[in-house]
Design an enzyme around this catalytic site. Structure first.
Site, short mmCIF file in Angstrom:
data_model
loop_
_atom_site.label_atom_id
_atom_site.label_comp_id
_atom_site.label_asym_id
_atom_site.label_seq_id
_atom_site.Cartn_x
_atom_site.Cartn_y
_atom_site.Cartn_z
N MET A 181 38.82 -62.96 -66.68
CA MET A 181 39.09 -61.75 -67.45
C MET A 181 39.39 -60.61 -66.49
O MET A 181 38.61 -60.35 -65.57
CB MET A 181 37.89 -61.36 -68.32
CG MET A 181 37.58 -62.24 -69.51
SD MET A 181 38.73 -62.25 -70.90
CE MET A 181 39.33 -60.61 -71.08
N HIS A 194 40.86 -68.83 -76.97
CA HIS A 194 39.88 -68.13 -76.14
C HIS A 194 38.72 -67.69 -77.04
O HIS A 194 38.84 -66.77 -77.82
CB HIS A 194 40.61 -66.92 -75.50
CG HIS A 194 39.75 -66.05 -74.65
ND1 HIS A 194 40.16 -64.82 -74.20
CD2 HIS A 194 38.50 -66.23 -74.14
CE1 HIS A 194 39.19 -64.27 -73.47
NE2 HIS A 194 38.18 -65.11 -73.42
N MET A 244 37.10 -63.58 -81.84
CA MET A 244 35.99 -62.66 -81.57
C MET A 244 35.02 -62.66 -82.75
O MET A 244 35.45 -62.67 -83.90
CB MET A 244 36.52 -61.24 -81.39
CG MET A 244 37.56 -61.13 -80.30
SD MET A 244 38.20 -59.46 -80.20
CE MET A 244 39.37 -59.63 -78.86
N ASP A 286 43.69 -62.95 -67.85
CA ASP A 286 43.76 -62.41 -69.21
C ASP A 286 43.28 -60.97 -69.24
O ASP A 286 42.15 -60.68 -68.87
CB ASP A 286 42.88 -63.29 -70.12
CG ASP A 286 42.96 -62.89 -71.58
OD1 ASP A 286 43.80 -62.04 -71.93
OD2 ASP A 286 42.19 -63.45 -72.38
N HIS A 292 48.31 -67.83 -77.03
CA HIS A 292 46.93 -67.45 -76.76
C HIS A 292 46.31 -66.87 -78.03
O HIS A 292 46.80 -65.91 -78.61
CB HIS A 292 46.89 -66.42 -75.63
CG HIS A 292 45.53 -66.10 -75.12
ND1 HIS A 292 44.84 -66.91 -74.24
CD2 HIS A 292 44.70 -65.05 -75.36
CE1 HIS A 292 43.67 -66.36 -73.95
NE2 HIS A 292 43.55 -65.23 -74.63
N ASP A 323 42.93 -65.28 -79.58
CA ASP A 323 41.65 -64.65 -79.26
C ASP A 323 40.73 -64.66 -80.46
O ASP A 323 41.01 -64.04 -81.47
CB ASP A 323 41.89 -63.20 -78.82
CG ASP A 323 42.50 -63.11 -77.44
OD1 ASP A 323 41.91 -63.68 -76.49
OD2 ASP A 323 43.56 -62.47 -77.29
C1 DX5 Z 1 40.88 -59.31 -74.65
C2 DX5 Z 1 41.65 -60.57 -74.97
C3 DX5 Z 1 43.01 -60.62 -74.38
C4 DX5 Z 1 43.91 -59.53 -74.85
C5 DX5 Z 1 45.12 -59.42 -73.97
O1 DX5 Z 1 39.58 -59.41 -75.08
O2 DX5 Z 1 40.96 -61.70 -74.50
O3 DX5 Z 1 43.59 -61.88 -74.59
O4 DX5 Z 1 44.34 -59.71 -76.17
O5 DX5 Z 1 45.86 -58.33 -74.36
P1 DX5 Z 1 46.53 -57.35 -73.31
O6 DX5 Z 1 47.55 -58.15 -72.55
O7 DX5 Z 1 47.14 -56.29 -74.16
O8 DX5 Z 1 45.45 -56.82 -72.42
ZN ZN Z 2 42.10 -63.70 -74.44
#
Ligand code: DX5
Ligand code: ZN
Length: 217
Positions: free
Chosen positions: A136, A65, A36, A174, A32, A34
């Site tokens: 989420m 994501h 941002m 997630d 996965h 992420d």
């Molecule tokens: C949050 C992310 C998640 C996050 C998950 O914005 O989309 O993927 O990294 O991490 P944990 O499992 O620590 O909540």
């Molecule tokens: Zn994520």
């Protein structure tokens, strides 16, 4: 099929490559990633060069994501950087249908994500078009948060909607998922599990194996 998707956001970036190899060796089916942009969410994480550098290390599914505003602008680049699955936020797209269409035209897996405050009904119109819905369980932006209990009901609702429509859409959860609550979210209908901080502490390989054995029961 049940799949584990460890979030590398929680990994030690000074040894990202070896950590990805570790996930692969331990049997995690997805990785996965992420993304941002500092707009859709307050933080900025990683981008194309990081993805490209770890792409040769594993054949596992790159589950990307996108927590970015107007993700349609970057679909080609993410596919070039090695994404197998691209998930866009319903709240971040001006034209969600067109964005999903564009992902599918690239021949990869398409997902749509919703924040905890977004009702499942908001994605009813695109449910037939996507392969996966990411629910989420925390507000997007940071790893290591606590799962918001009400989000489990949304997974139930979504699963019901999917069944009623006769679809086989995957449900990914997630945020805040741990060994203590993974059973609950899977009972509610999730089959793809993201875990960041619950994987990247102590013995990473052992944590992956524990999740996998729990998820196969
Ligand atoms: C949050 C992310 C998640 C996050 C998950 O914005 O989309 O993927 O990294 O991490 P944990 O499992 O620590 O909540
Ligand atoms: Zn994520």
């Amino acid at each position: 099929m049940n799949c584990l998707s460890p979030s590398i956001l929680a990994s030690d970036f000074s040894k990202l490559g070896s950590q990805v190899e570790l996930l692969d060796r331990a049997g995690a089916q997805y990785v996965h990633i992420d993304i941002m942009d500092g707009m859709f969410v307050p933080s900025i994480s990683m981008g194309f060069p990081v993805m490209k550098s770890i792409r040769p290390l594993t054949d596992r599914i790159f589950d990307v994501h996108l927590m970015i505003q107007e993700p349609e602008r970057y679909i080609n680049e993410f596919v070039d950087a090695g994404a197998d699955l691209l998930t866009v936020h319903a709240e971040a797209c001006t034209n969600l249908e067109r964005t999903i269409q564009k992902i599918k035209e690239k021949g990869i897996i398409a997902g749509v994500a919703i924040k905890p405050s977004t009702p499942v009904e908001q994605i009813a119109g695109v449910l037939k078009e996507v392969d996966m819905v990411l629910v989420m369980m925390v507000n997007p932006g940071f790893g290591g948060q606590k799962l918001i209990p009400g989000t489990i009901d949304k997974v139930w609702e979504l699963k019901q909607m999917i069944n009623e429509m006769g679809l086989e859409t995957d449900i990914e959860v997630d945020g805040g998922v741990t060994l203590d609550n993974v059973g609950k979210v899977m009972d509610a209908g999730a089959n793809i599990v993201v875990a960041g901080s619950a994987i990247f502490h102590g013995d990473v390989e052992d944590n992956v194996r524990q999740f996998l054995s729990y998820m196969s029961e």
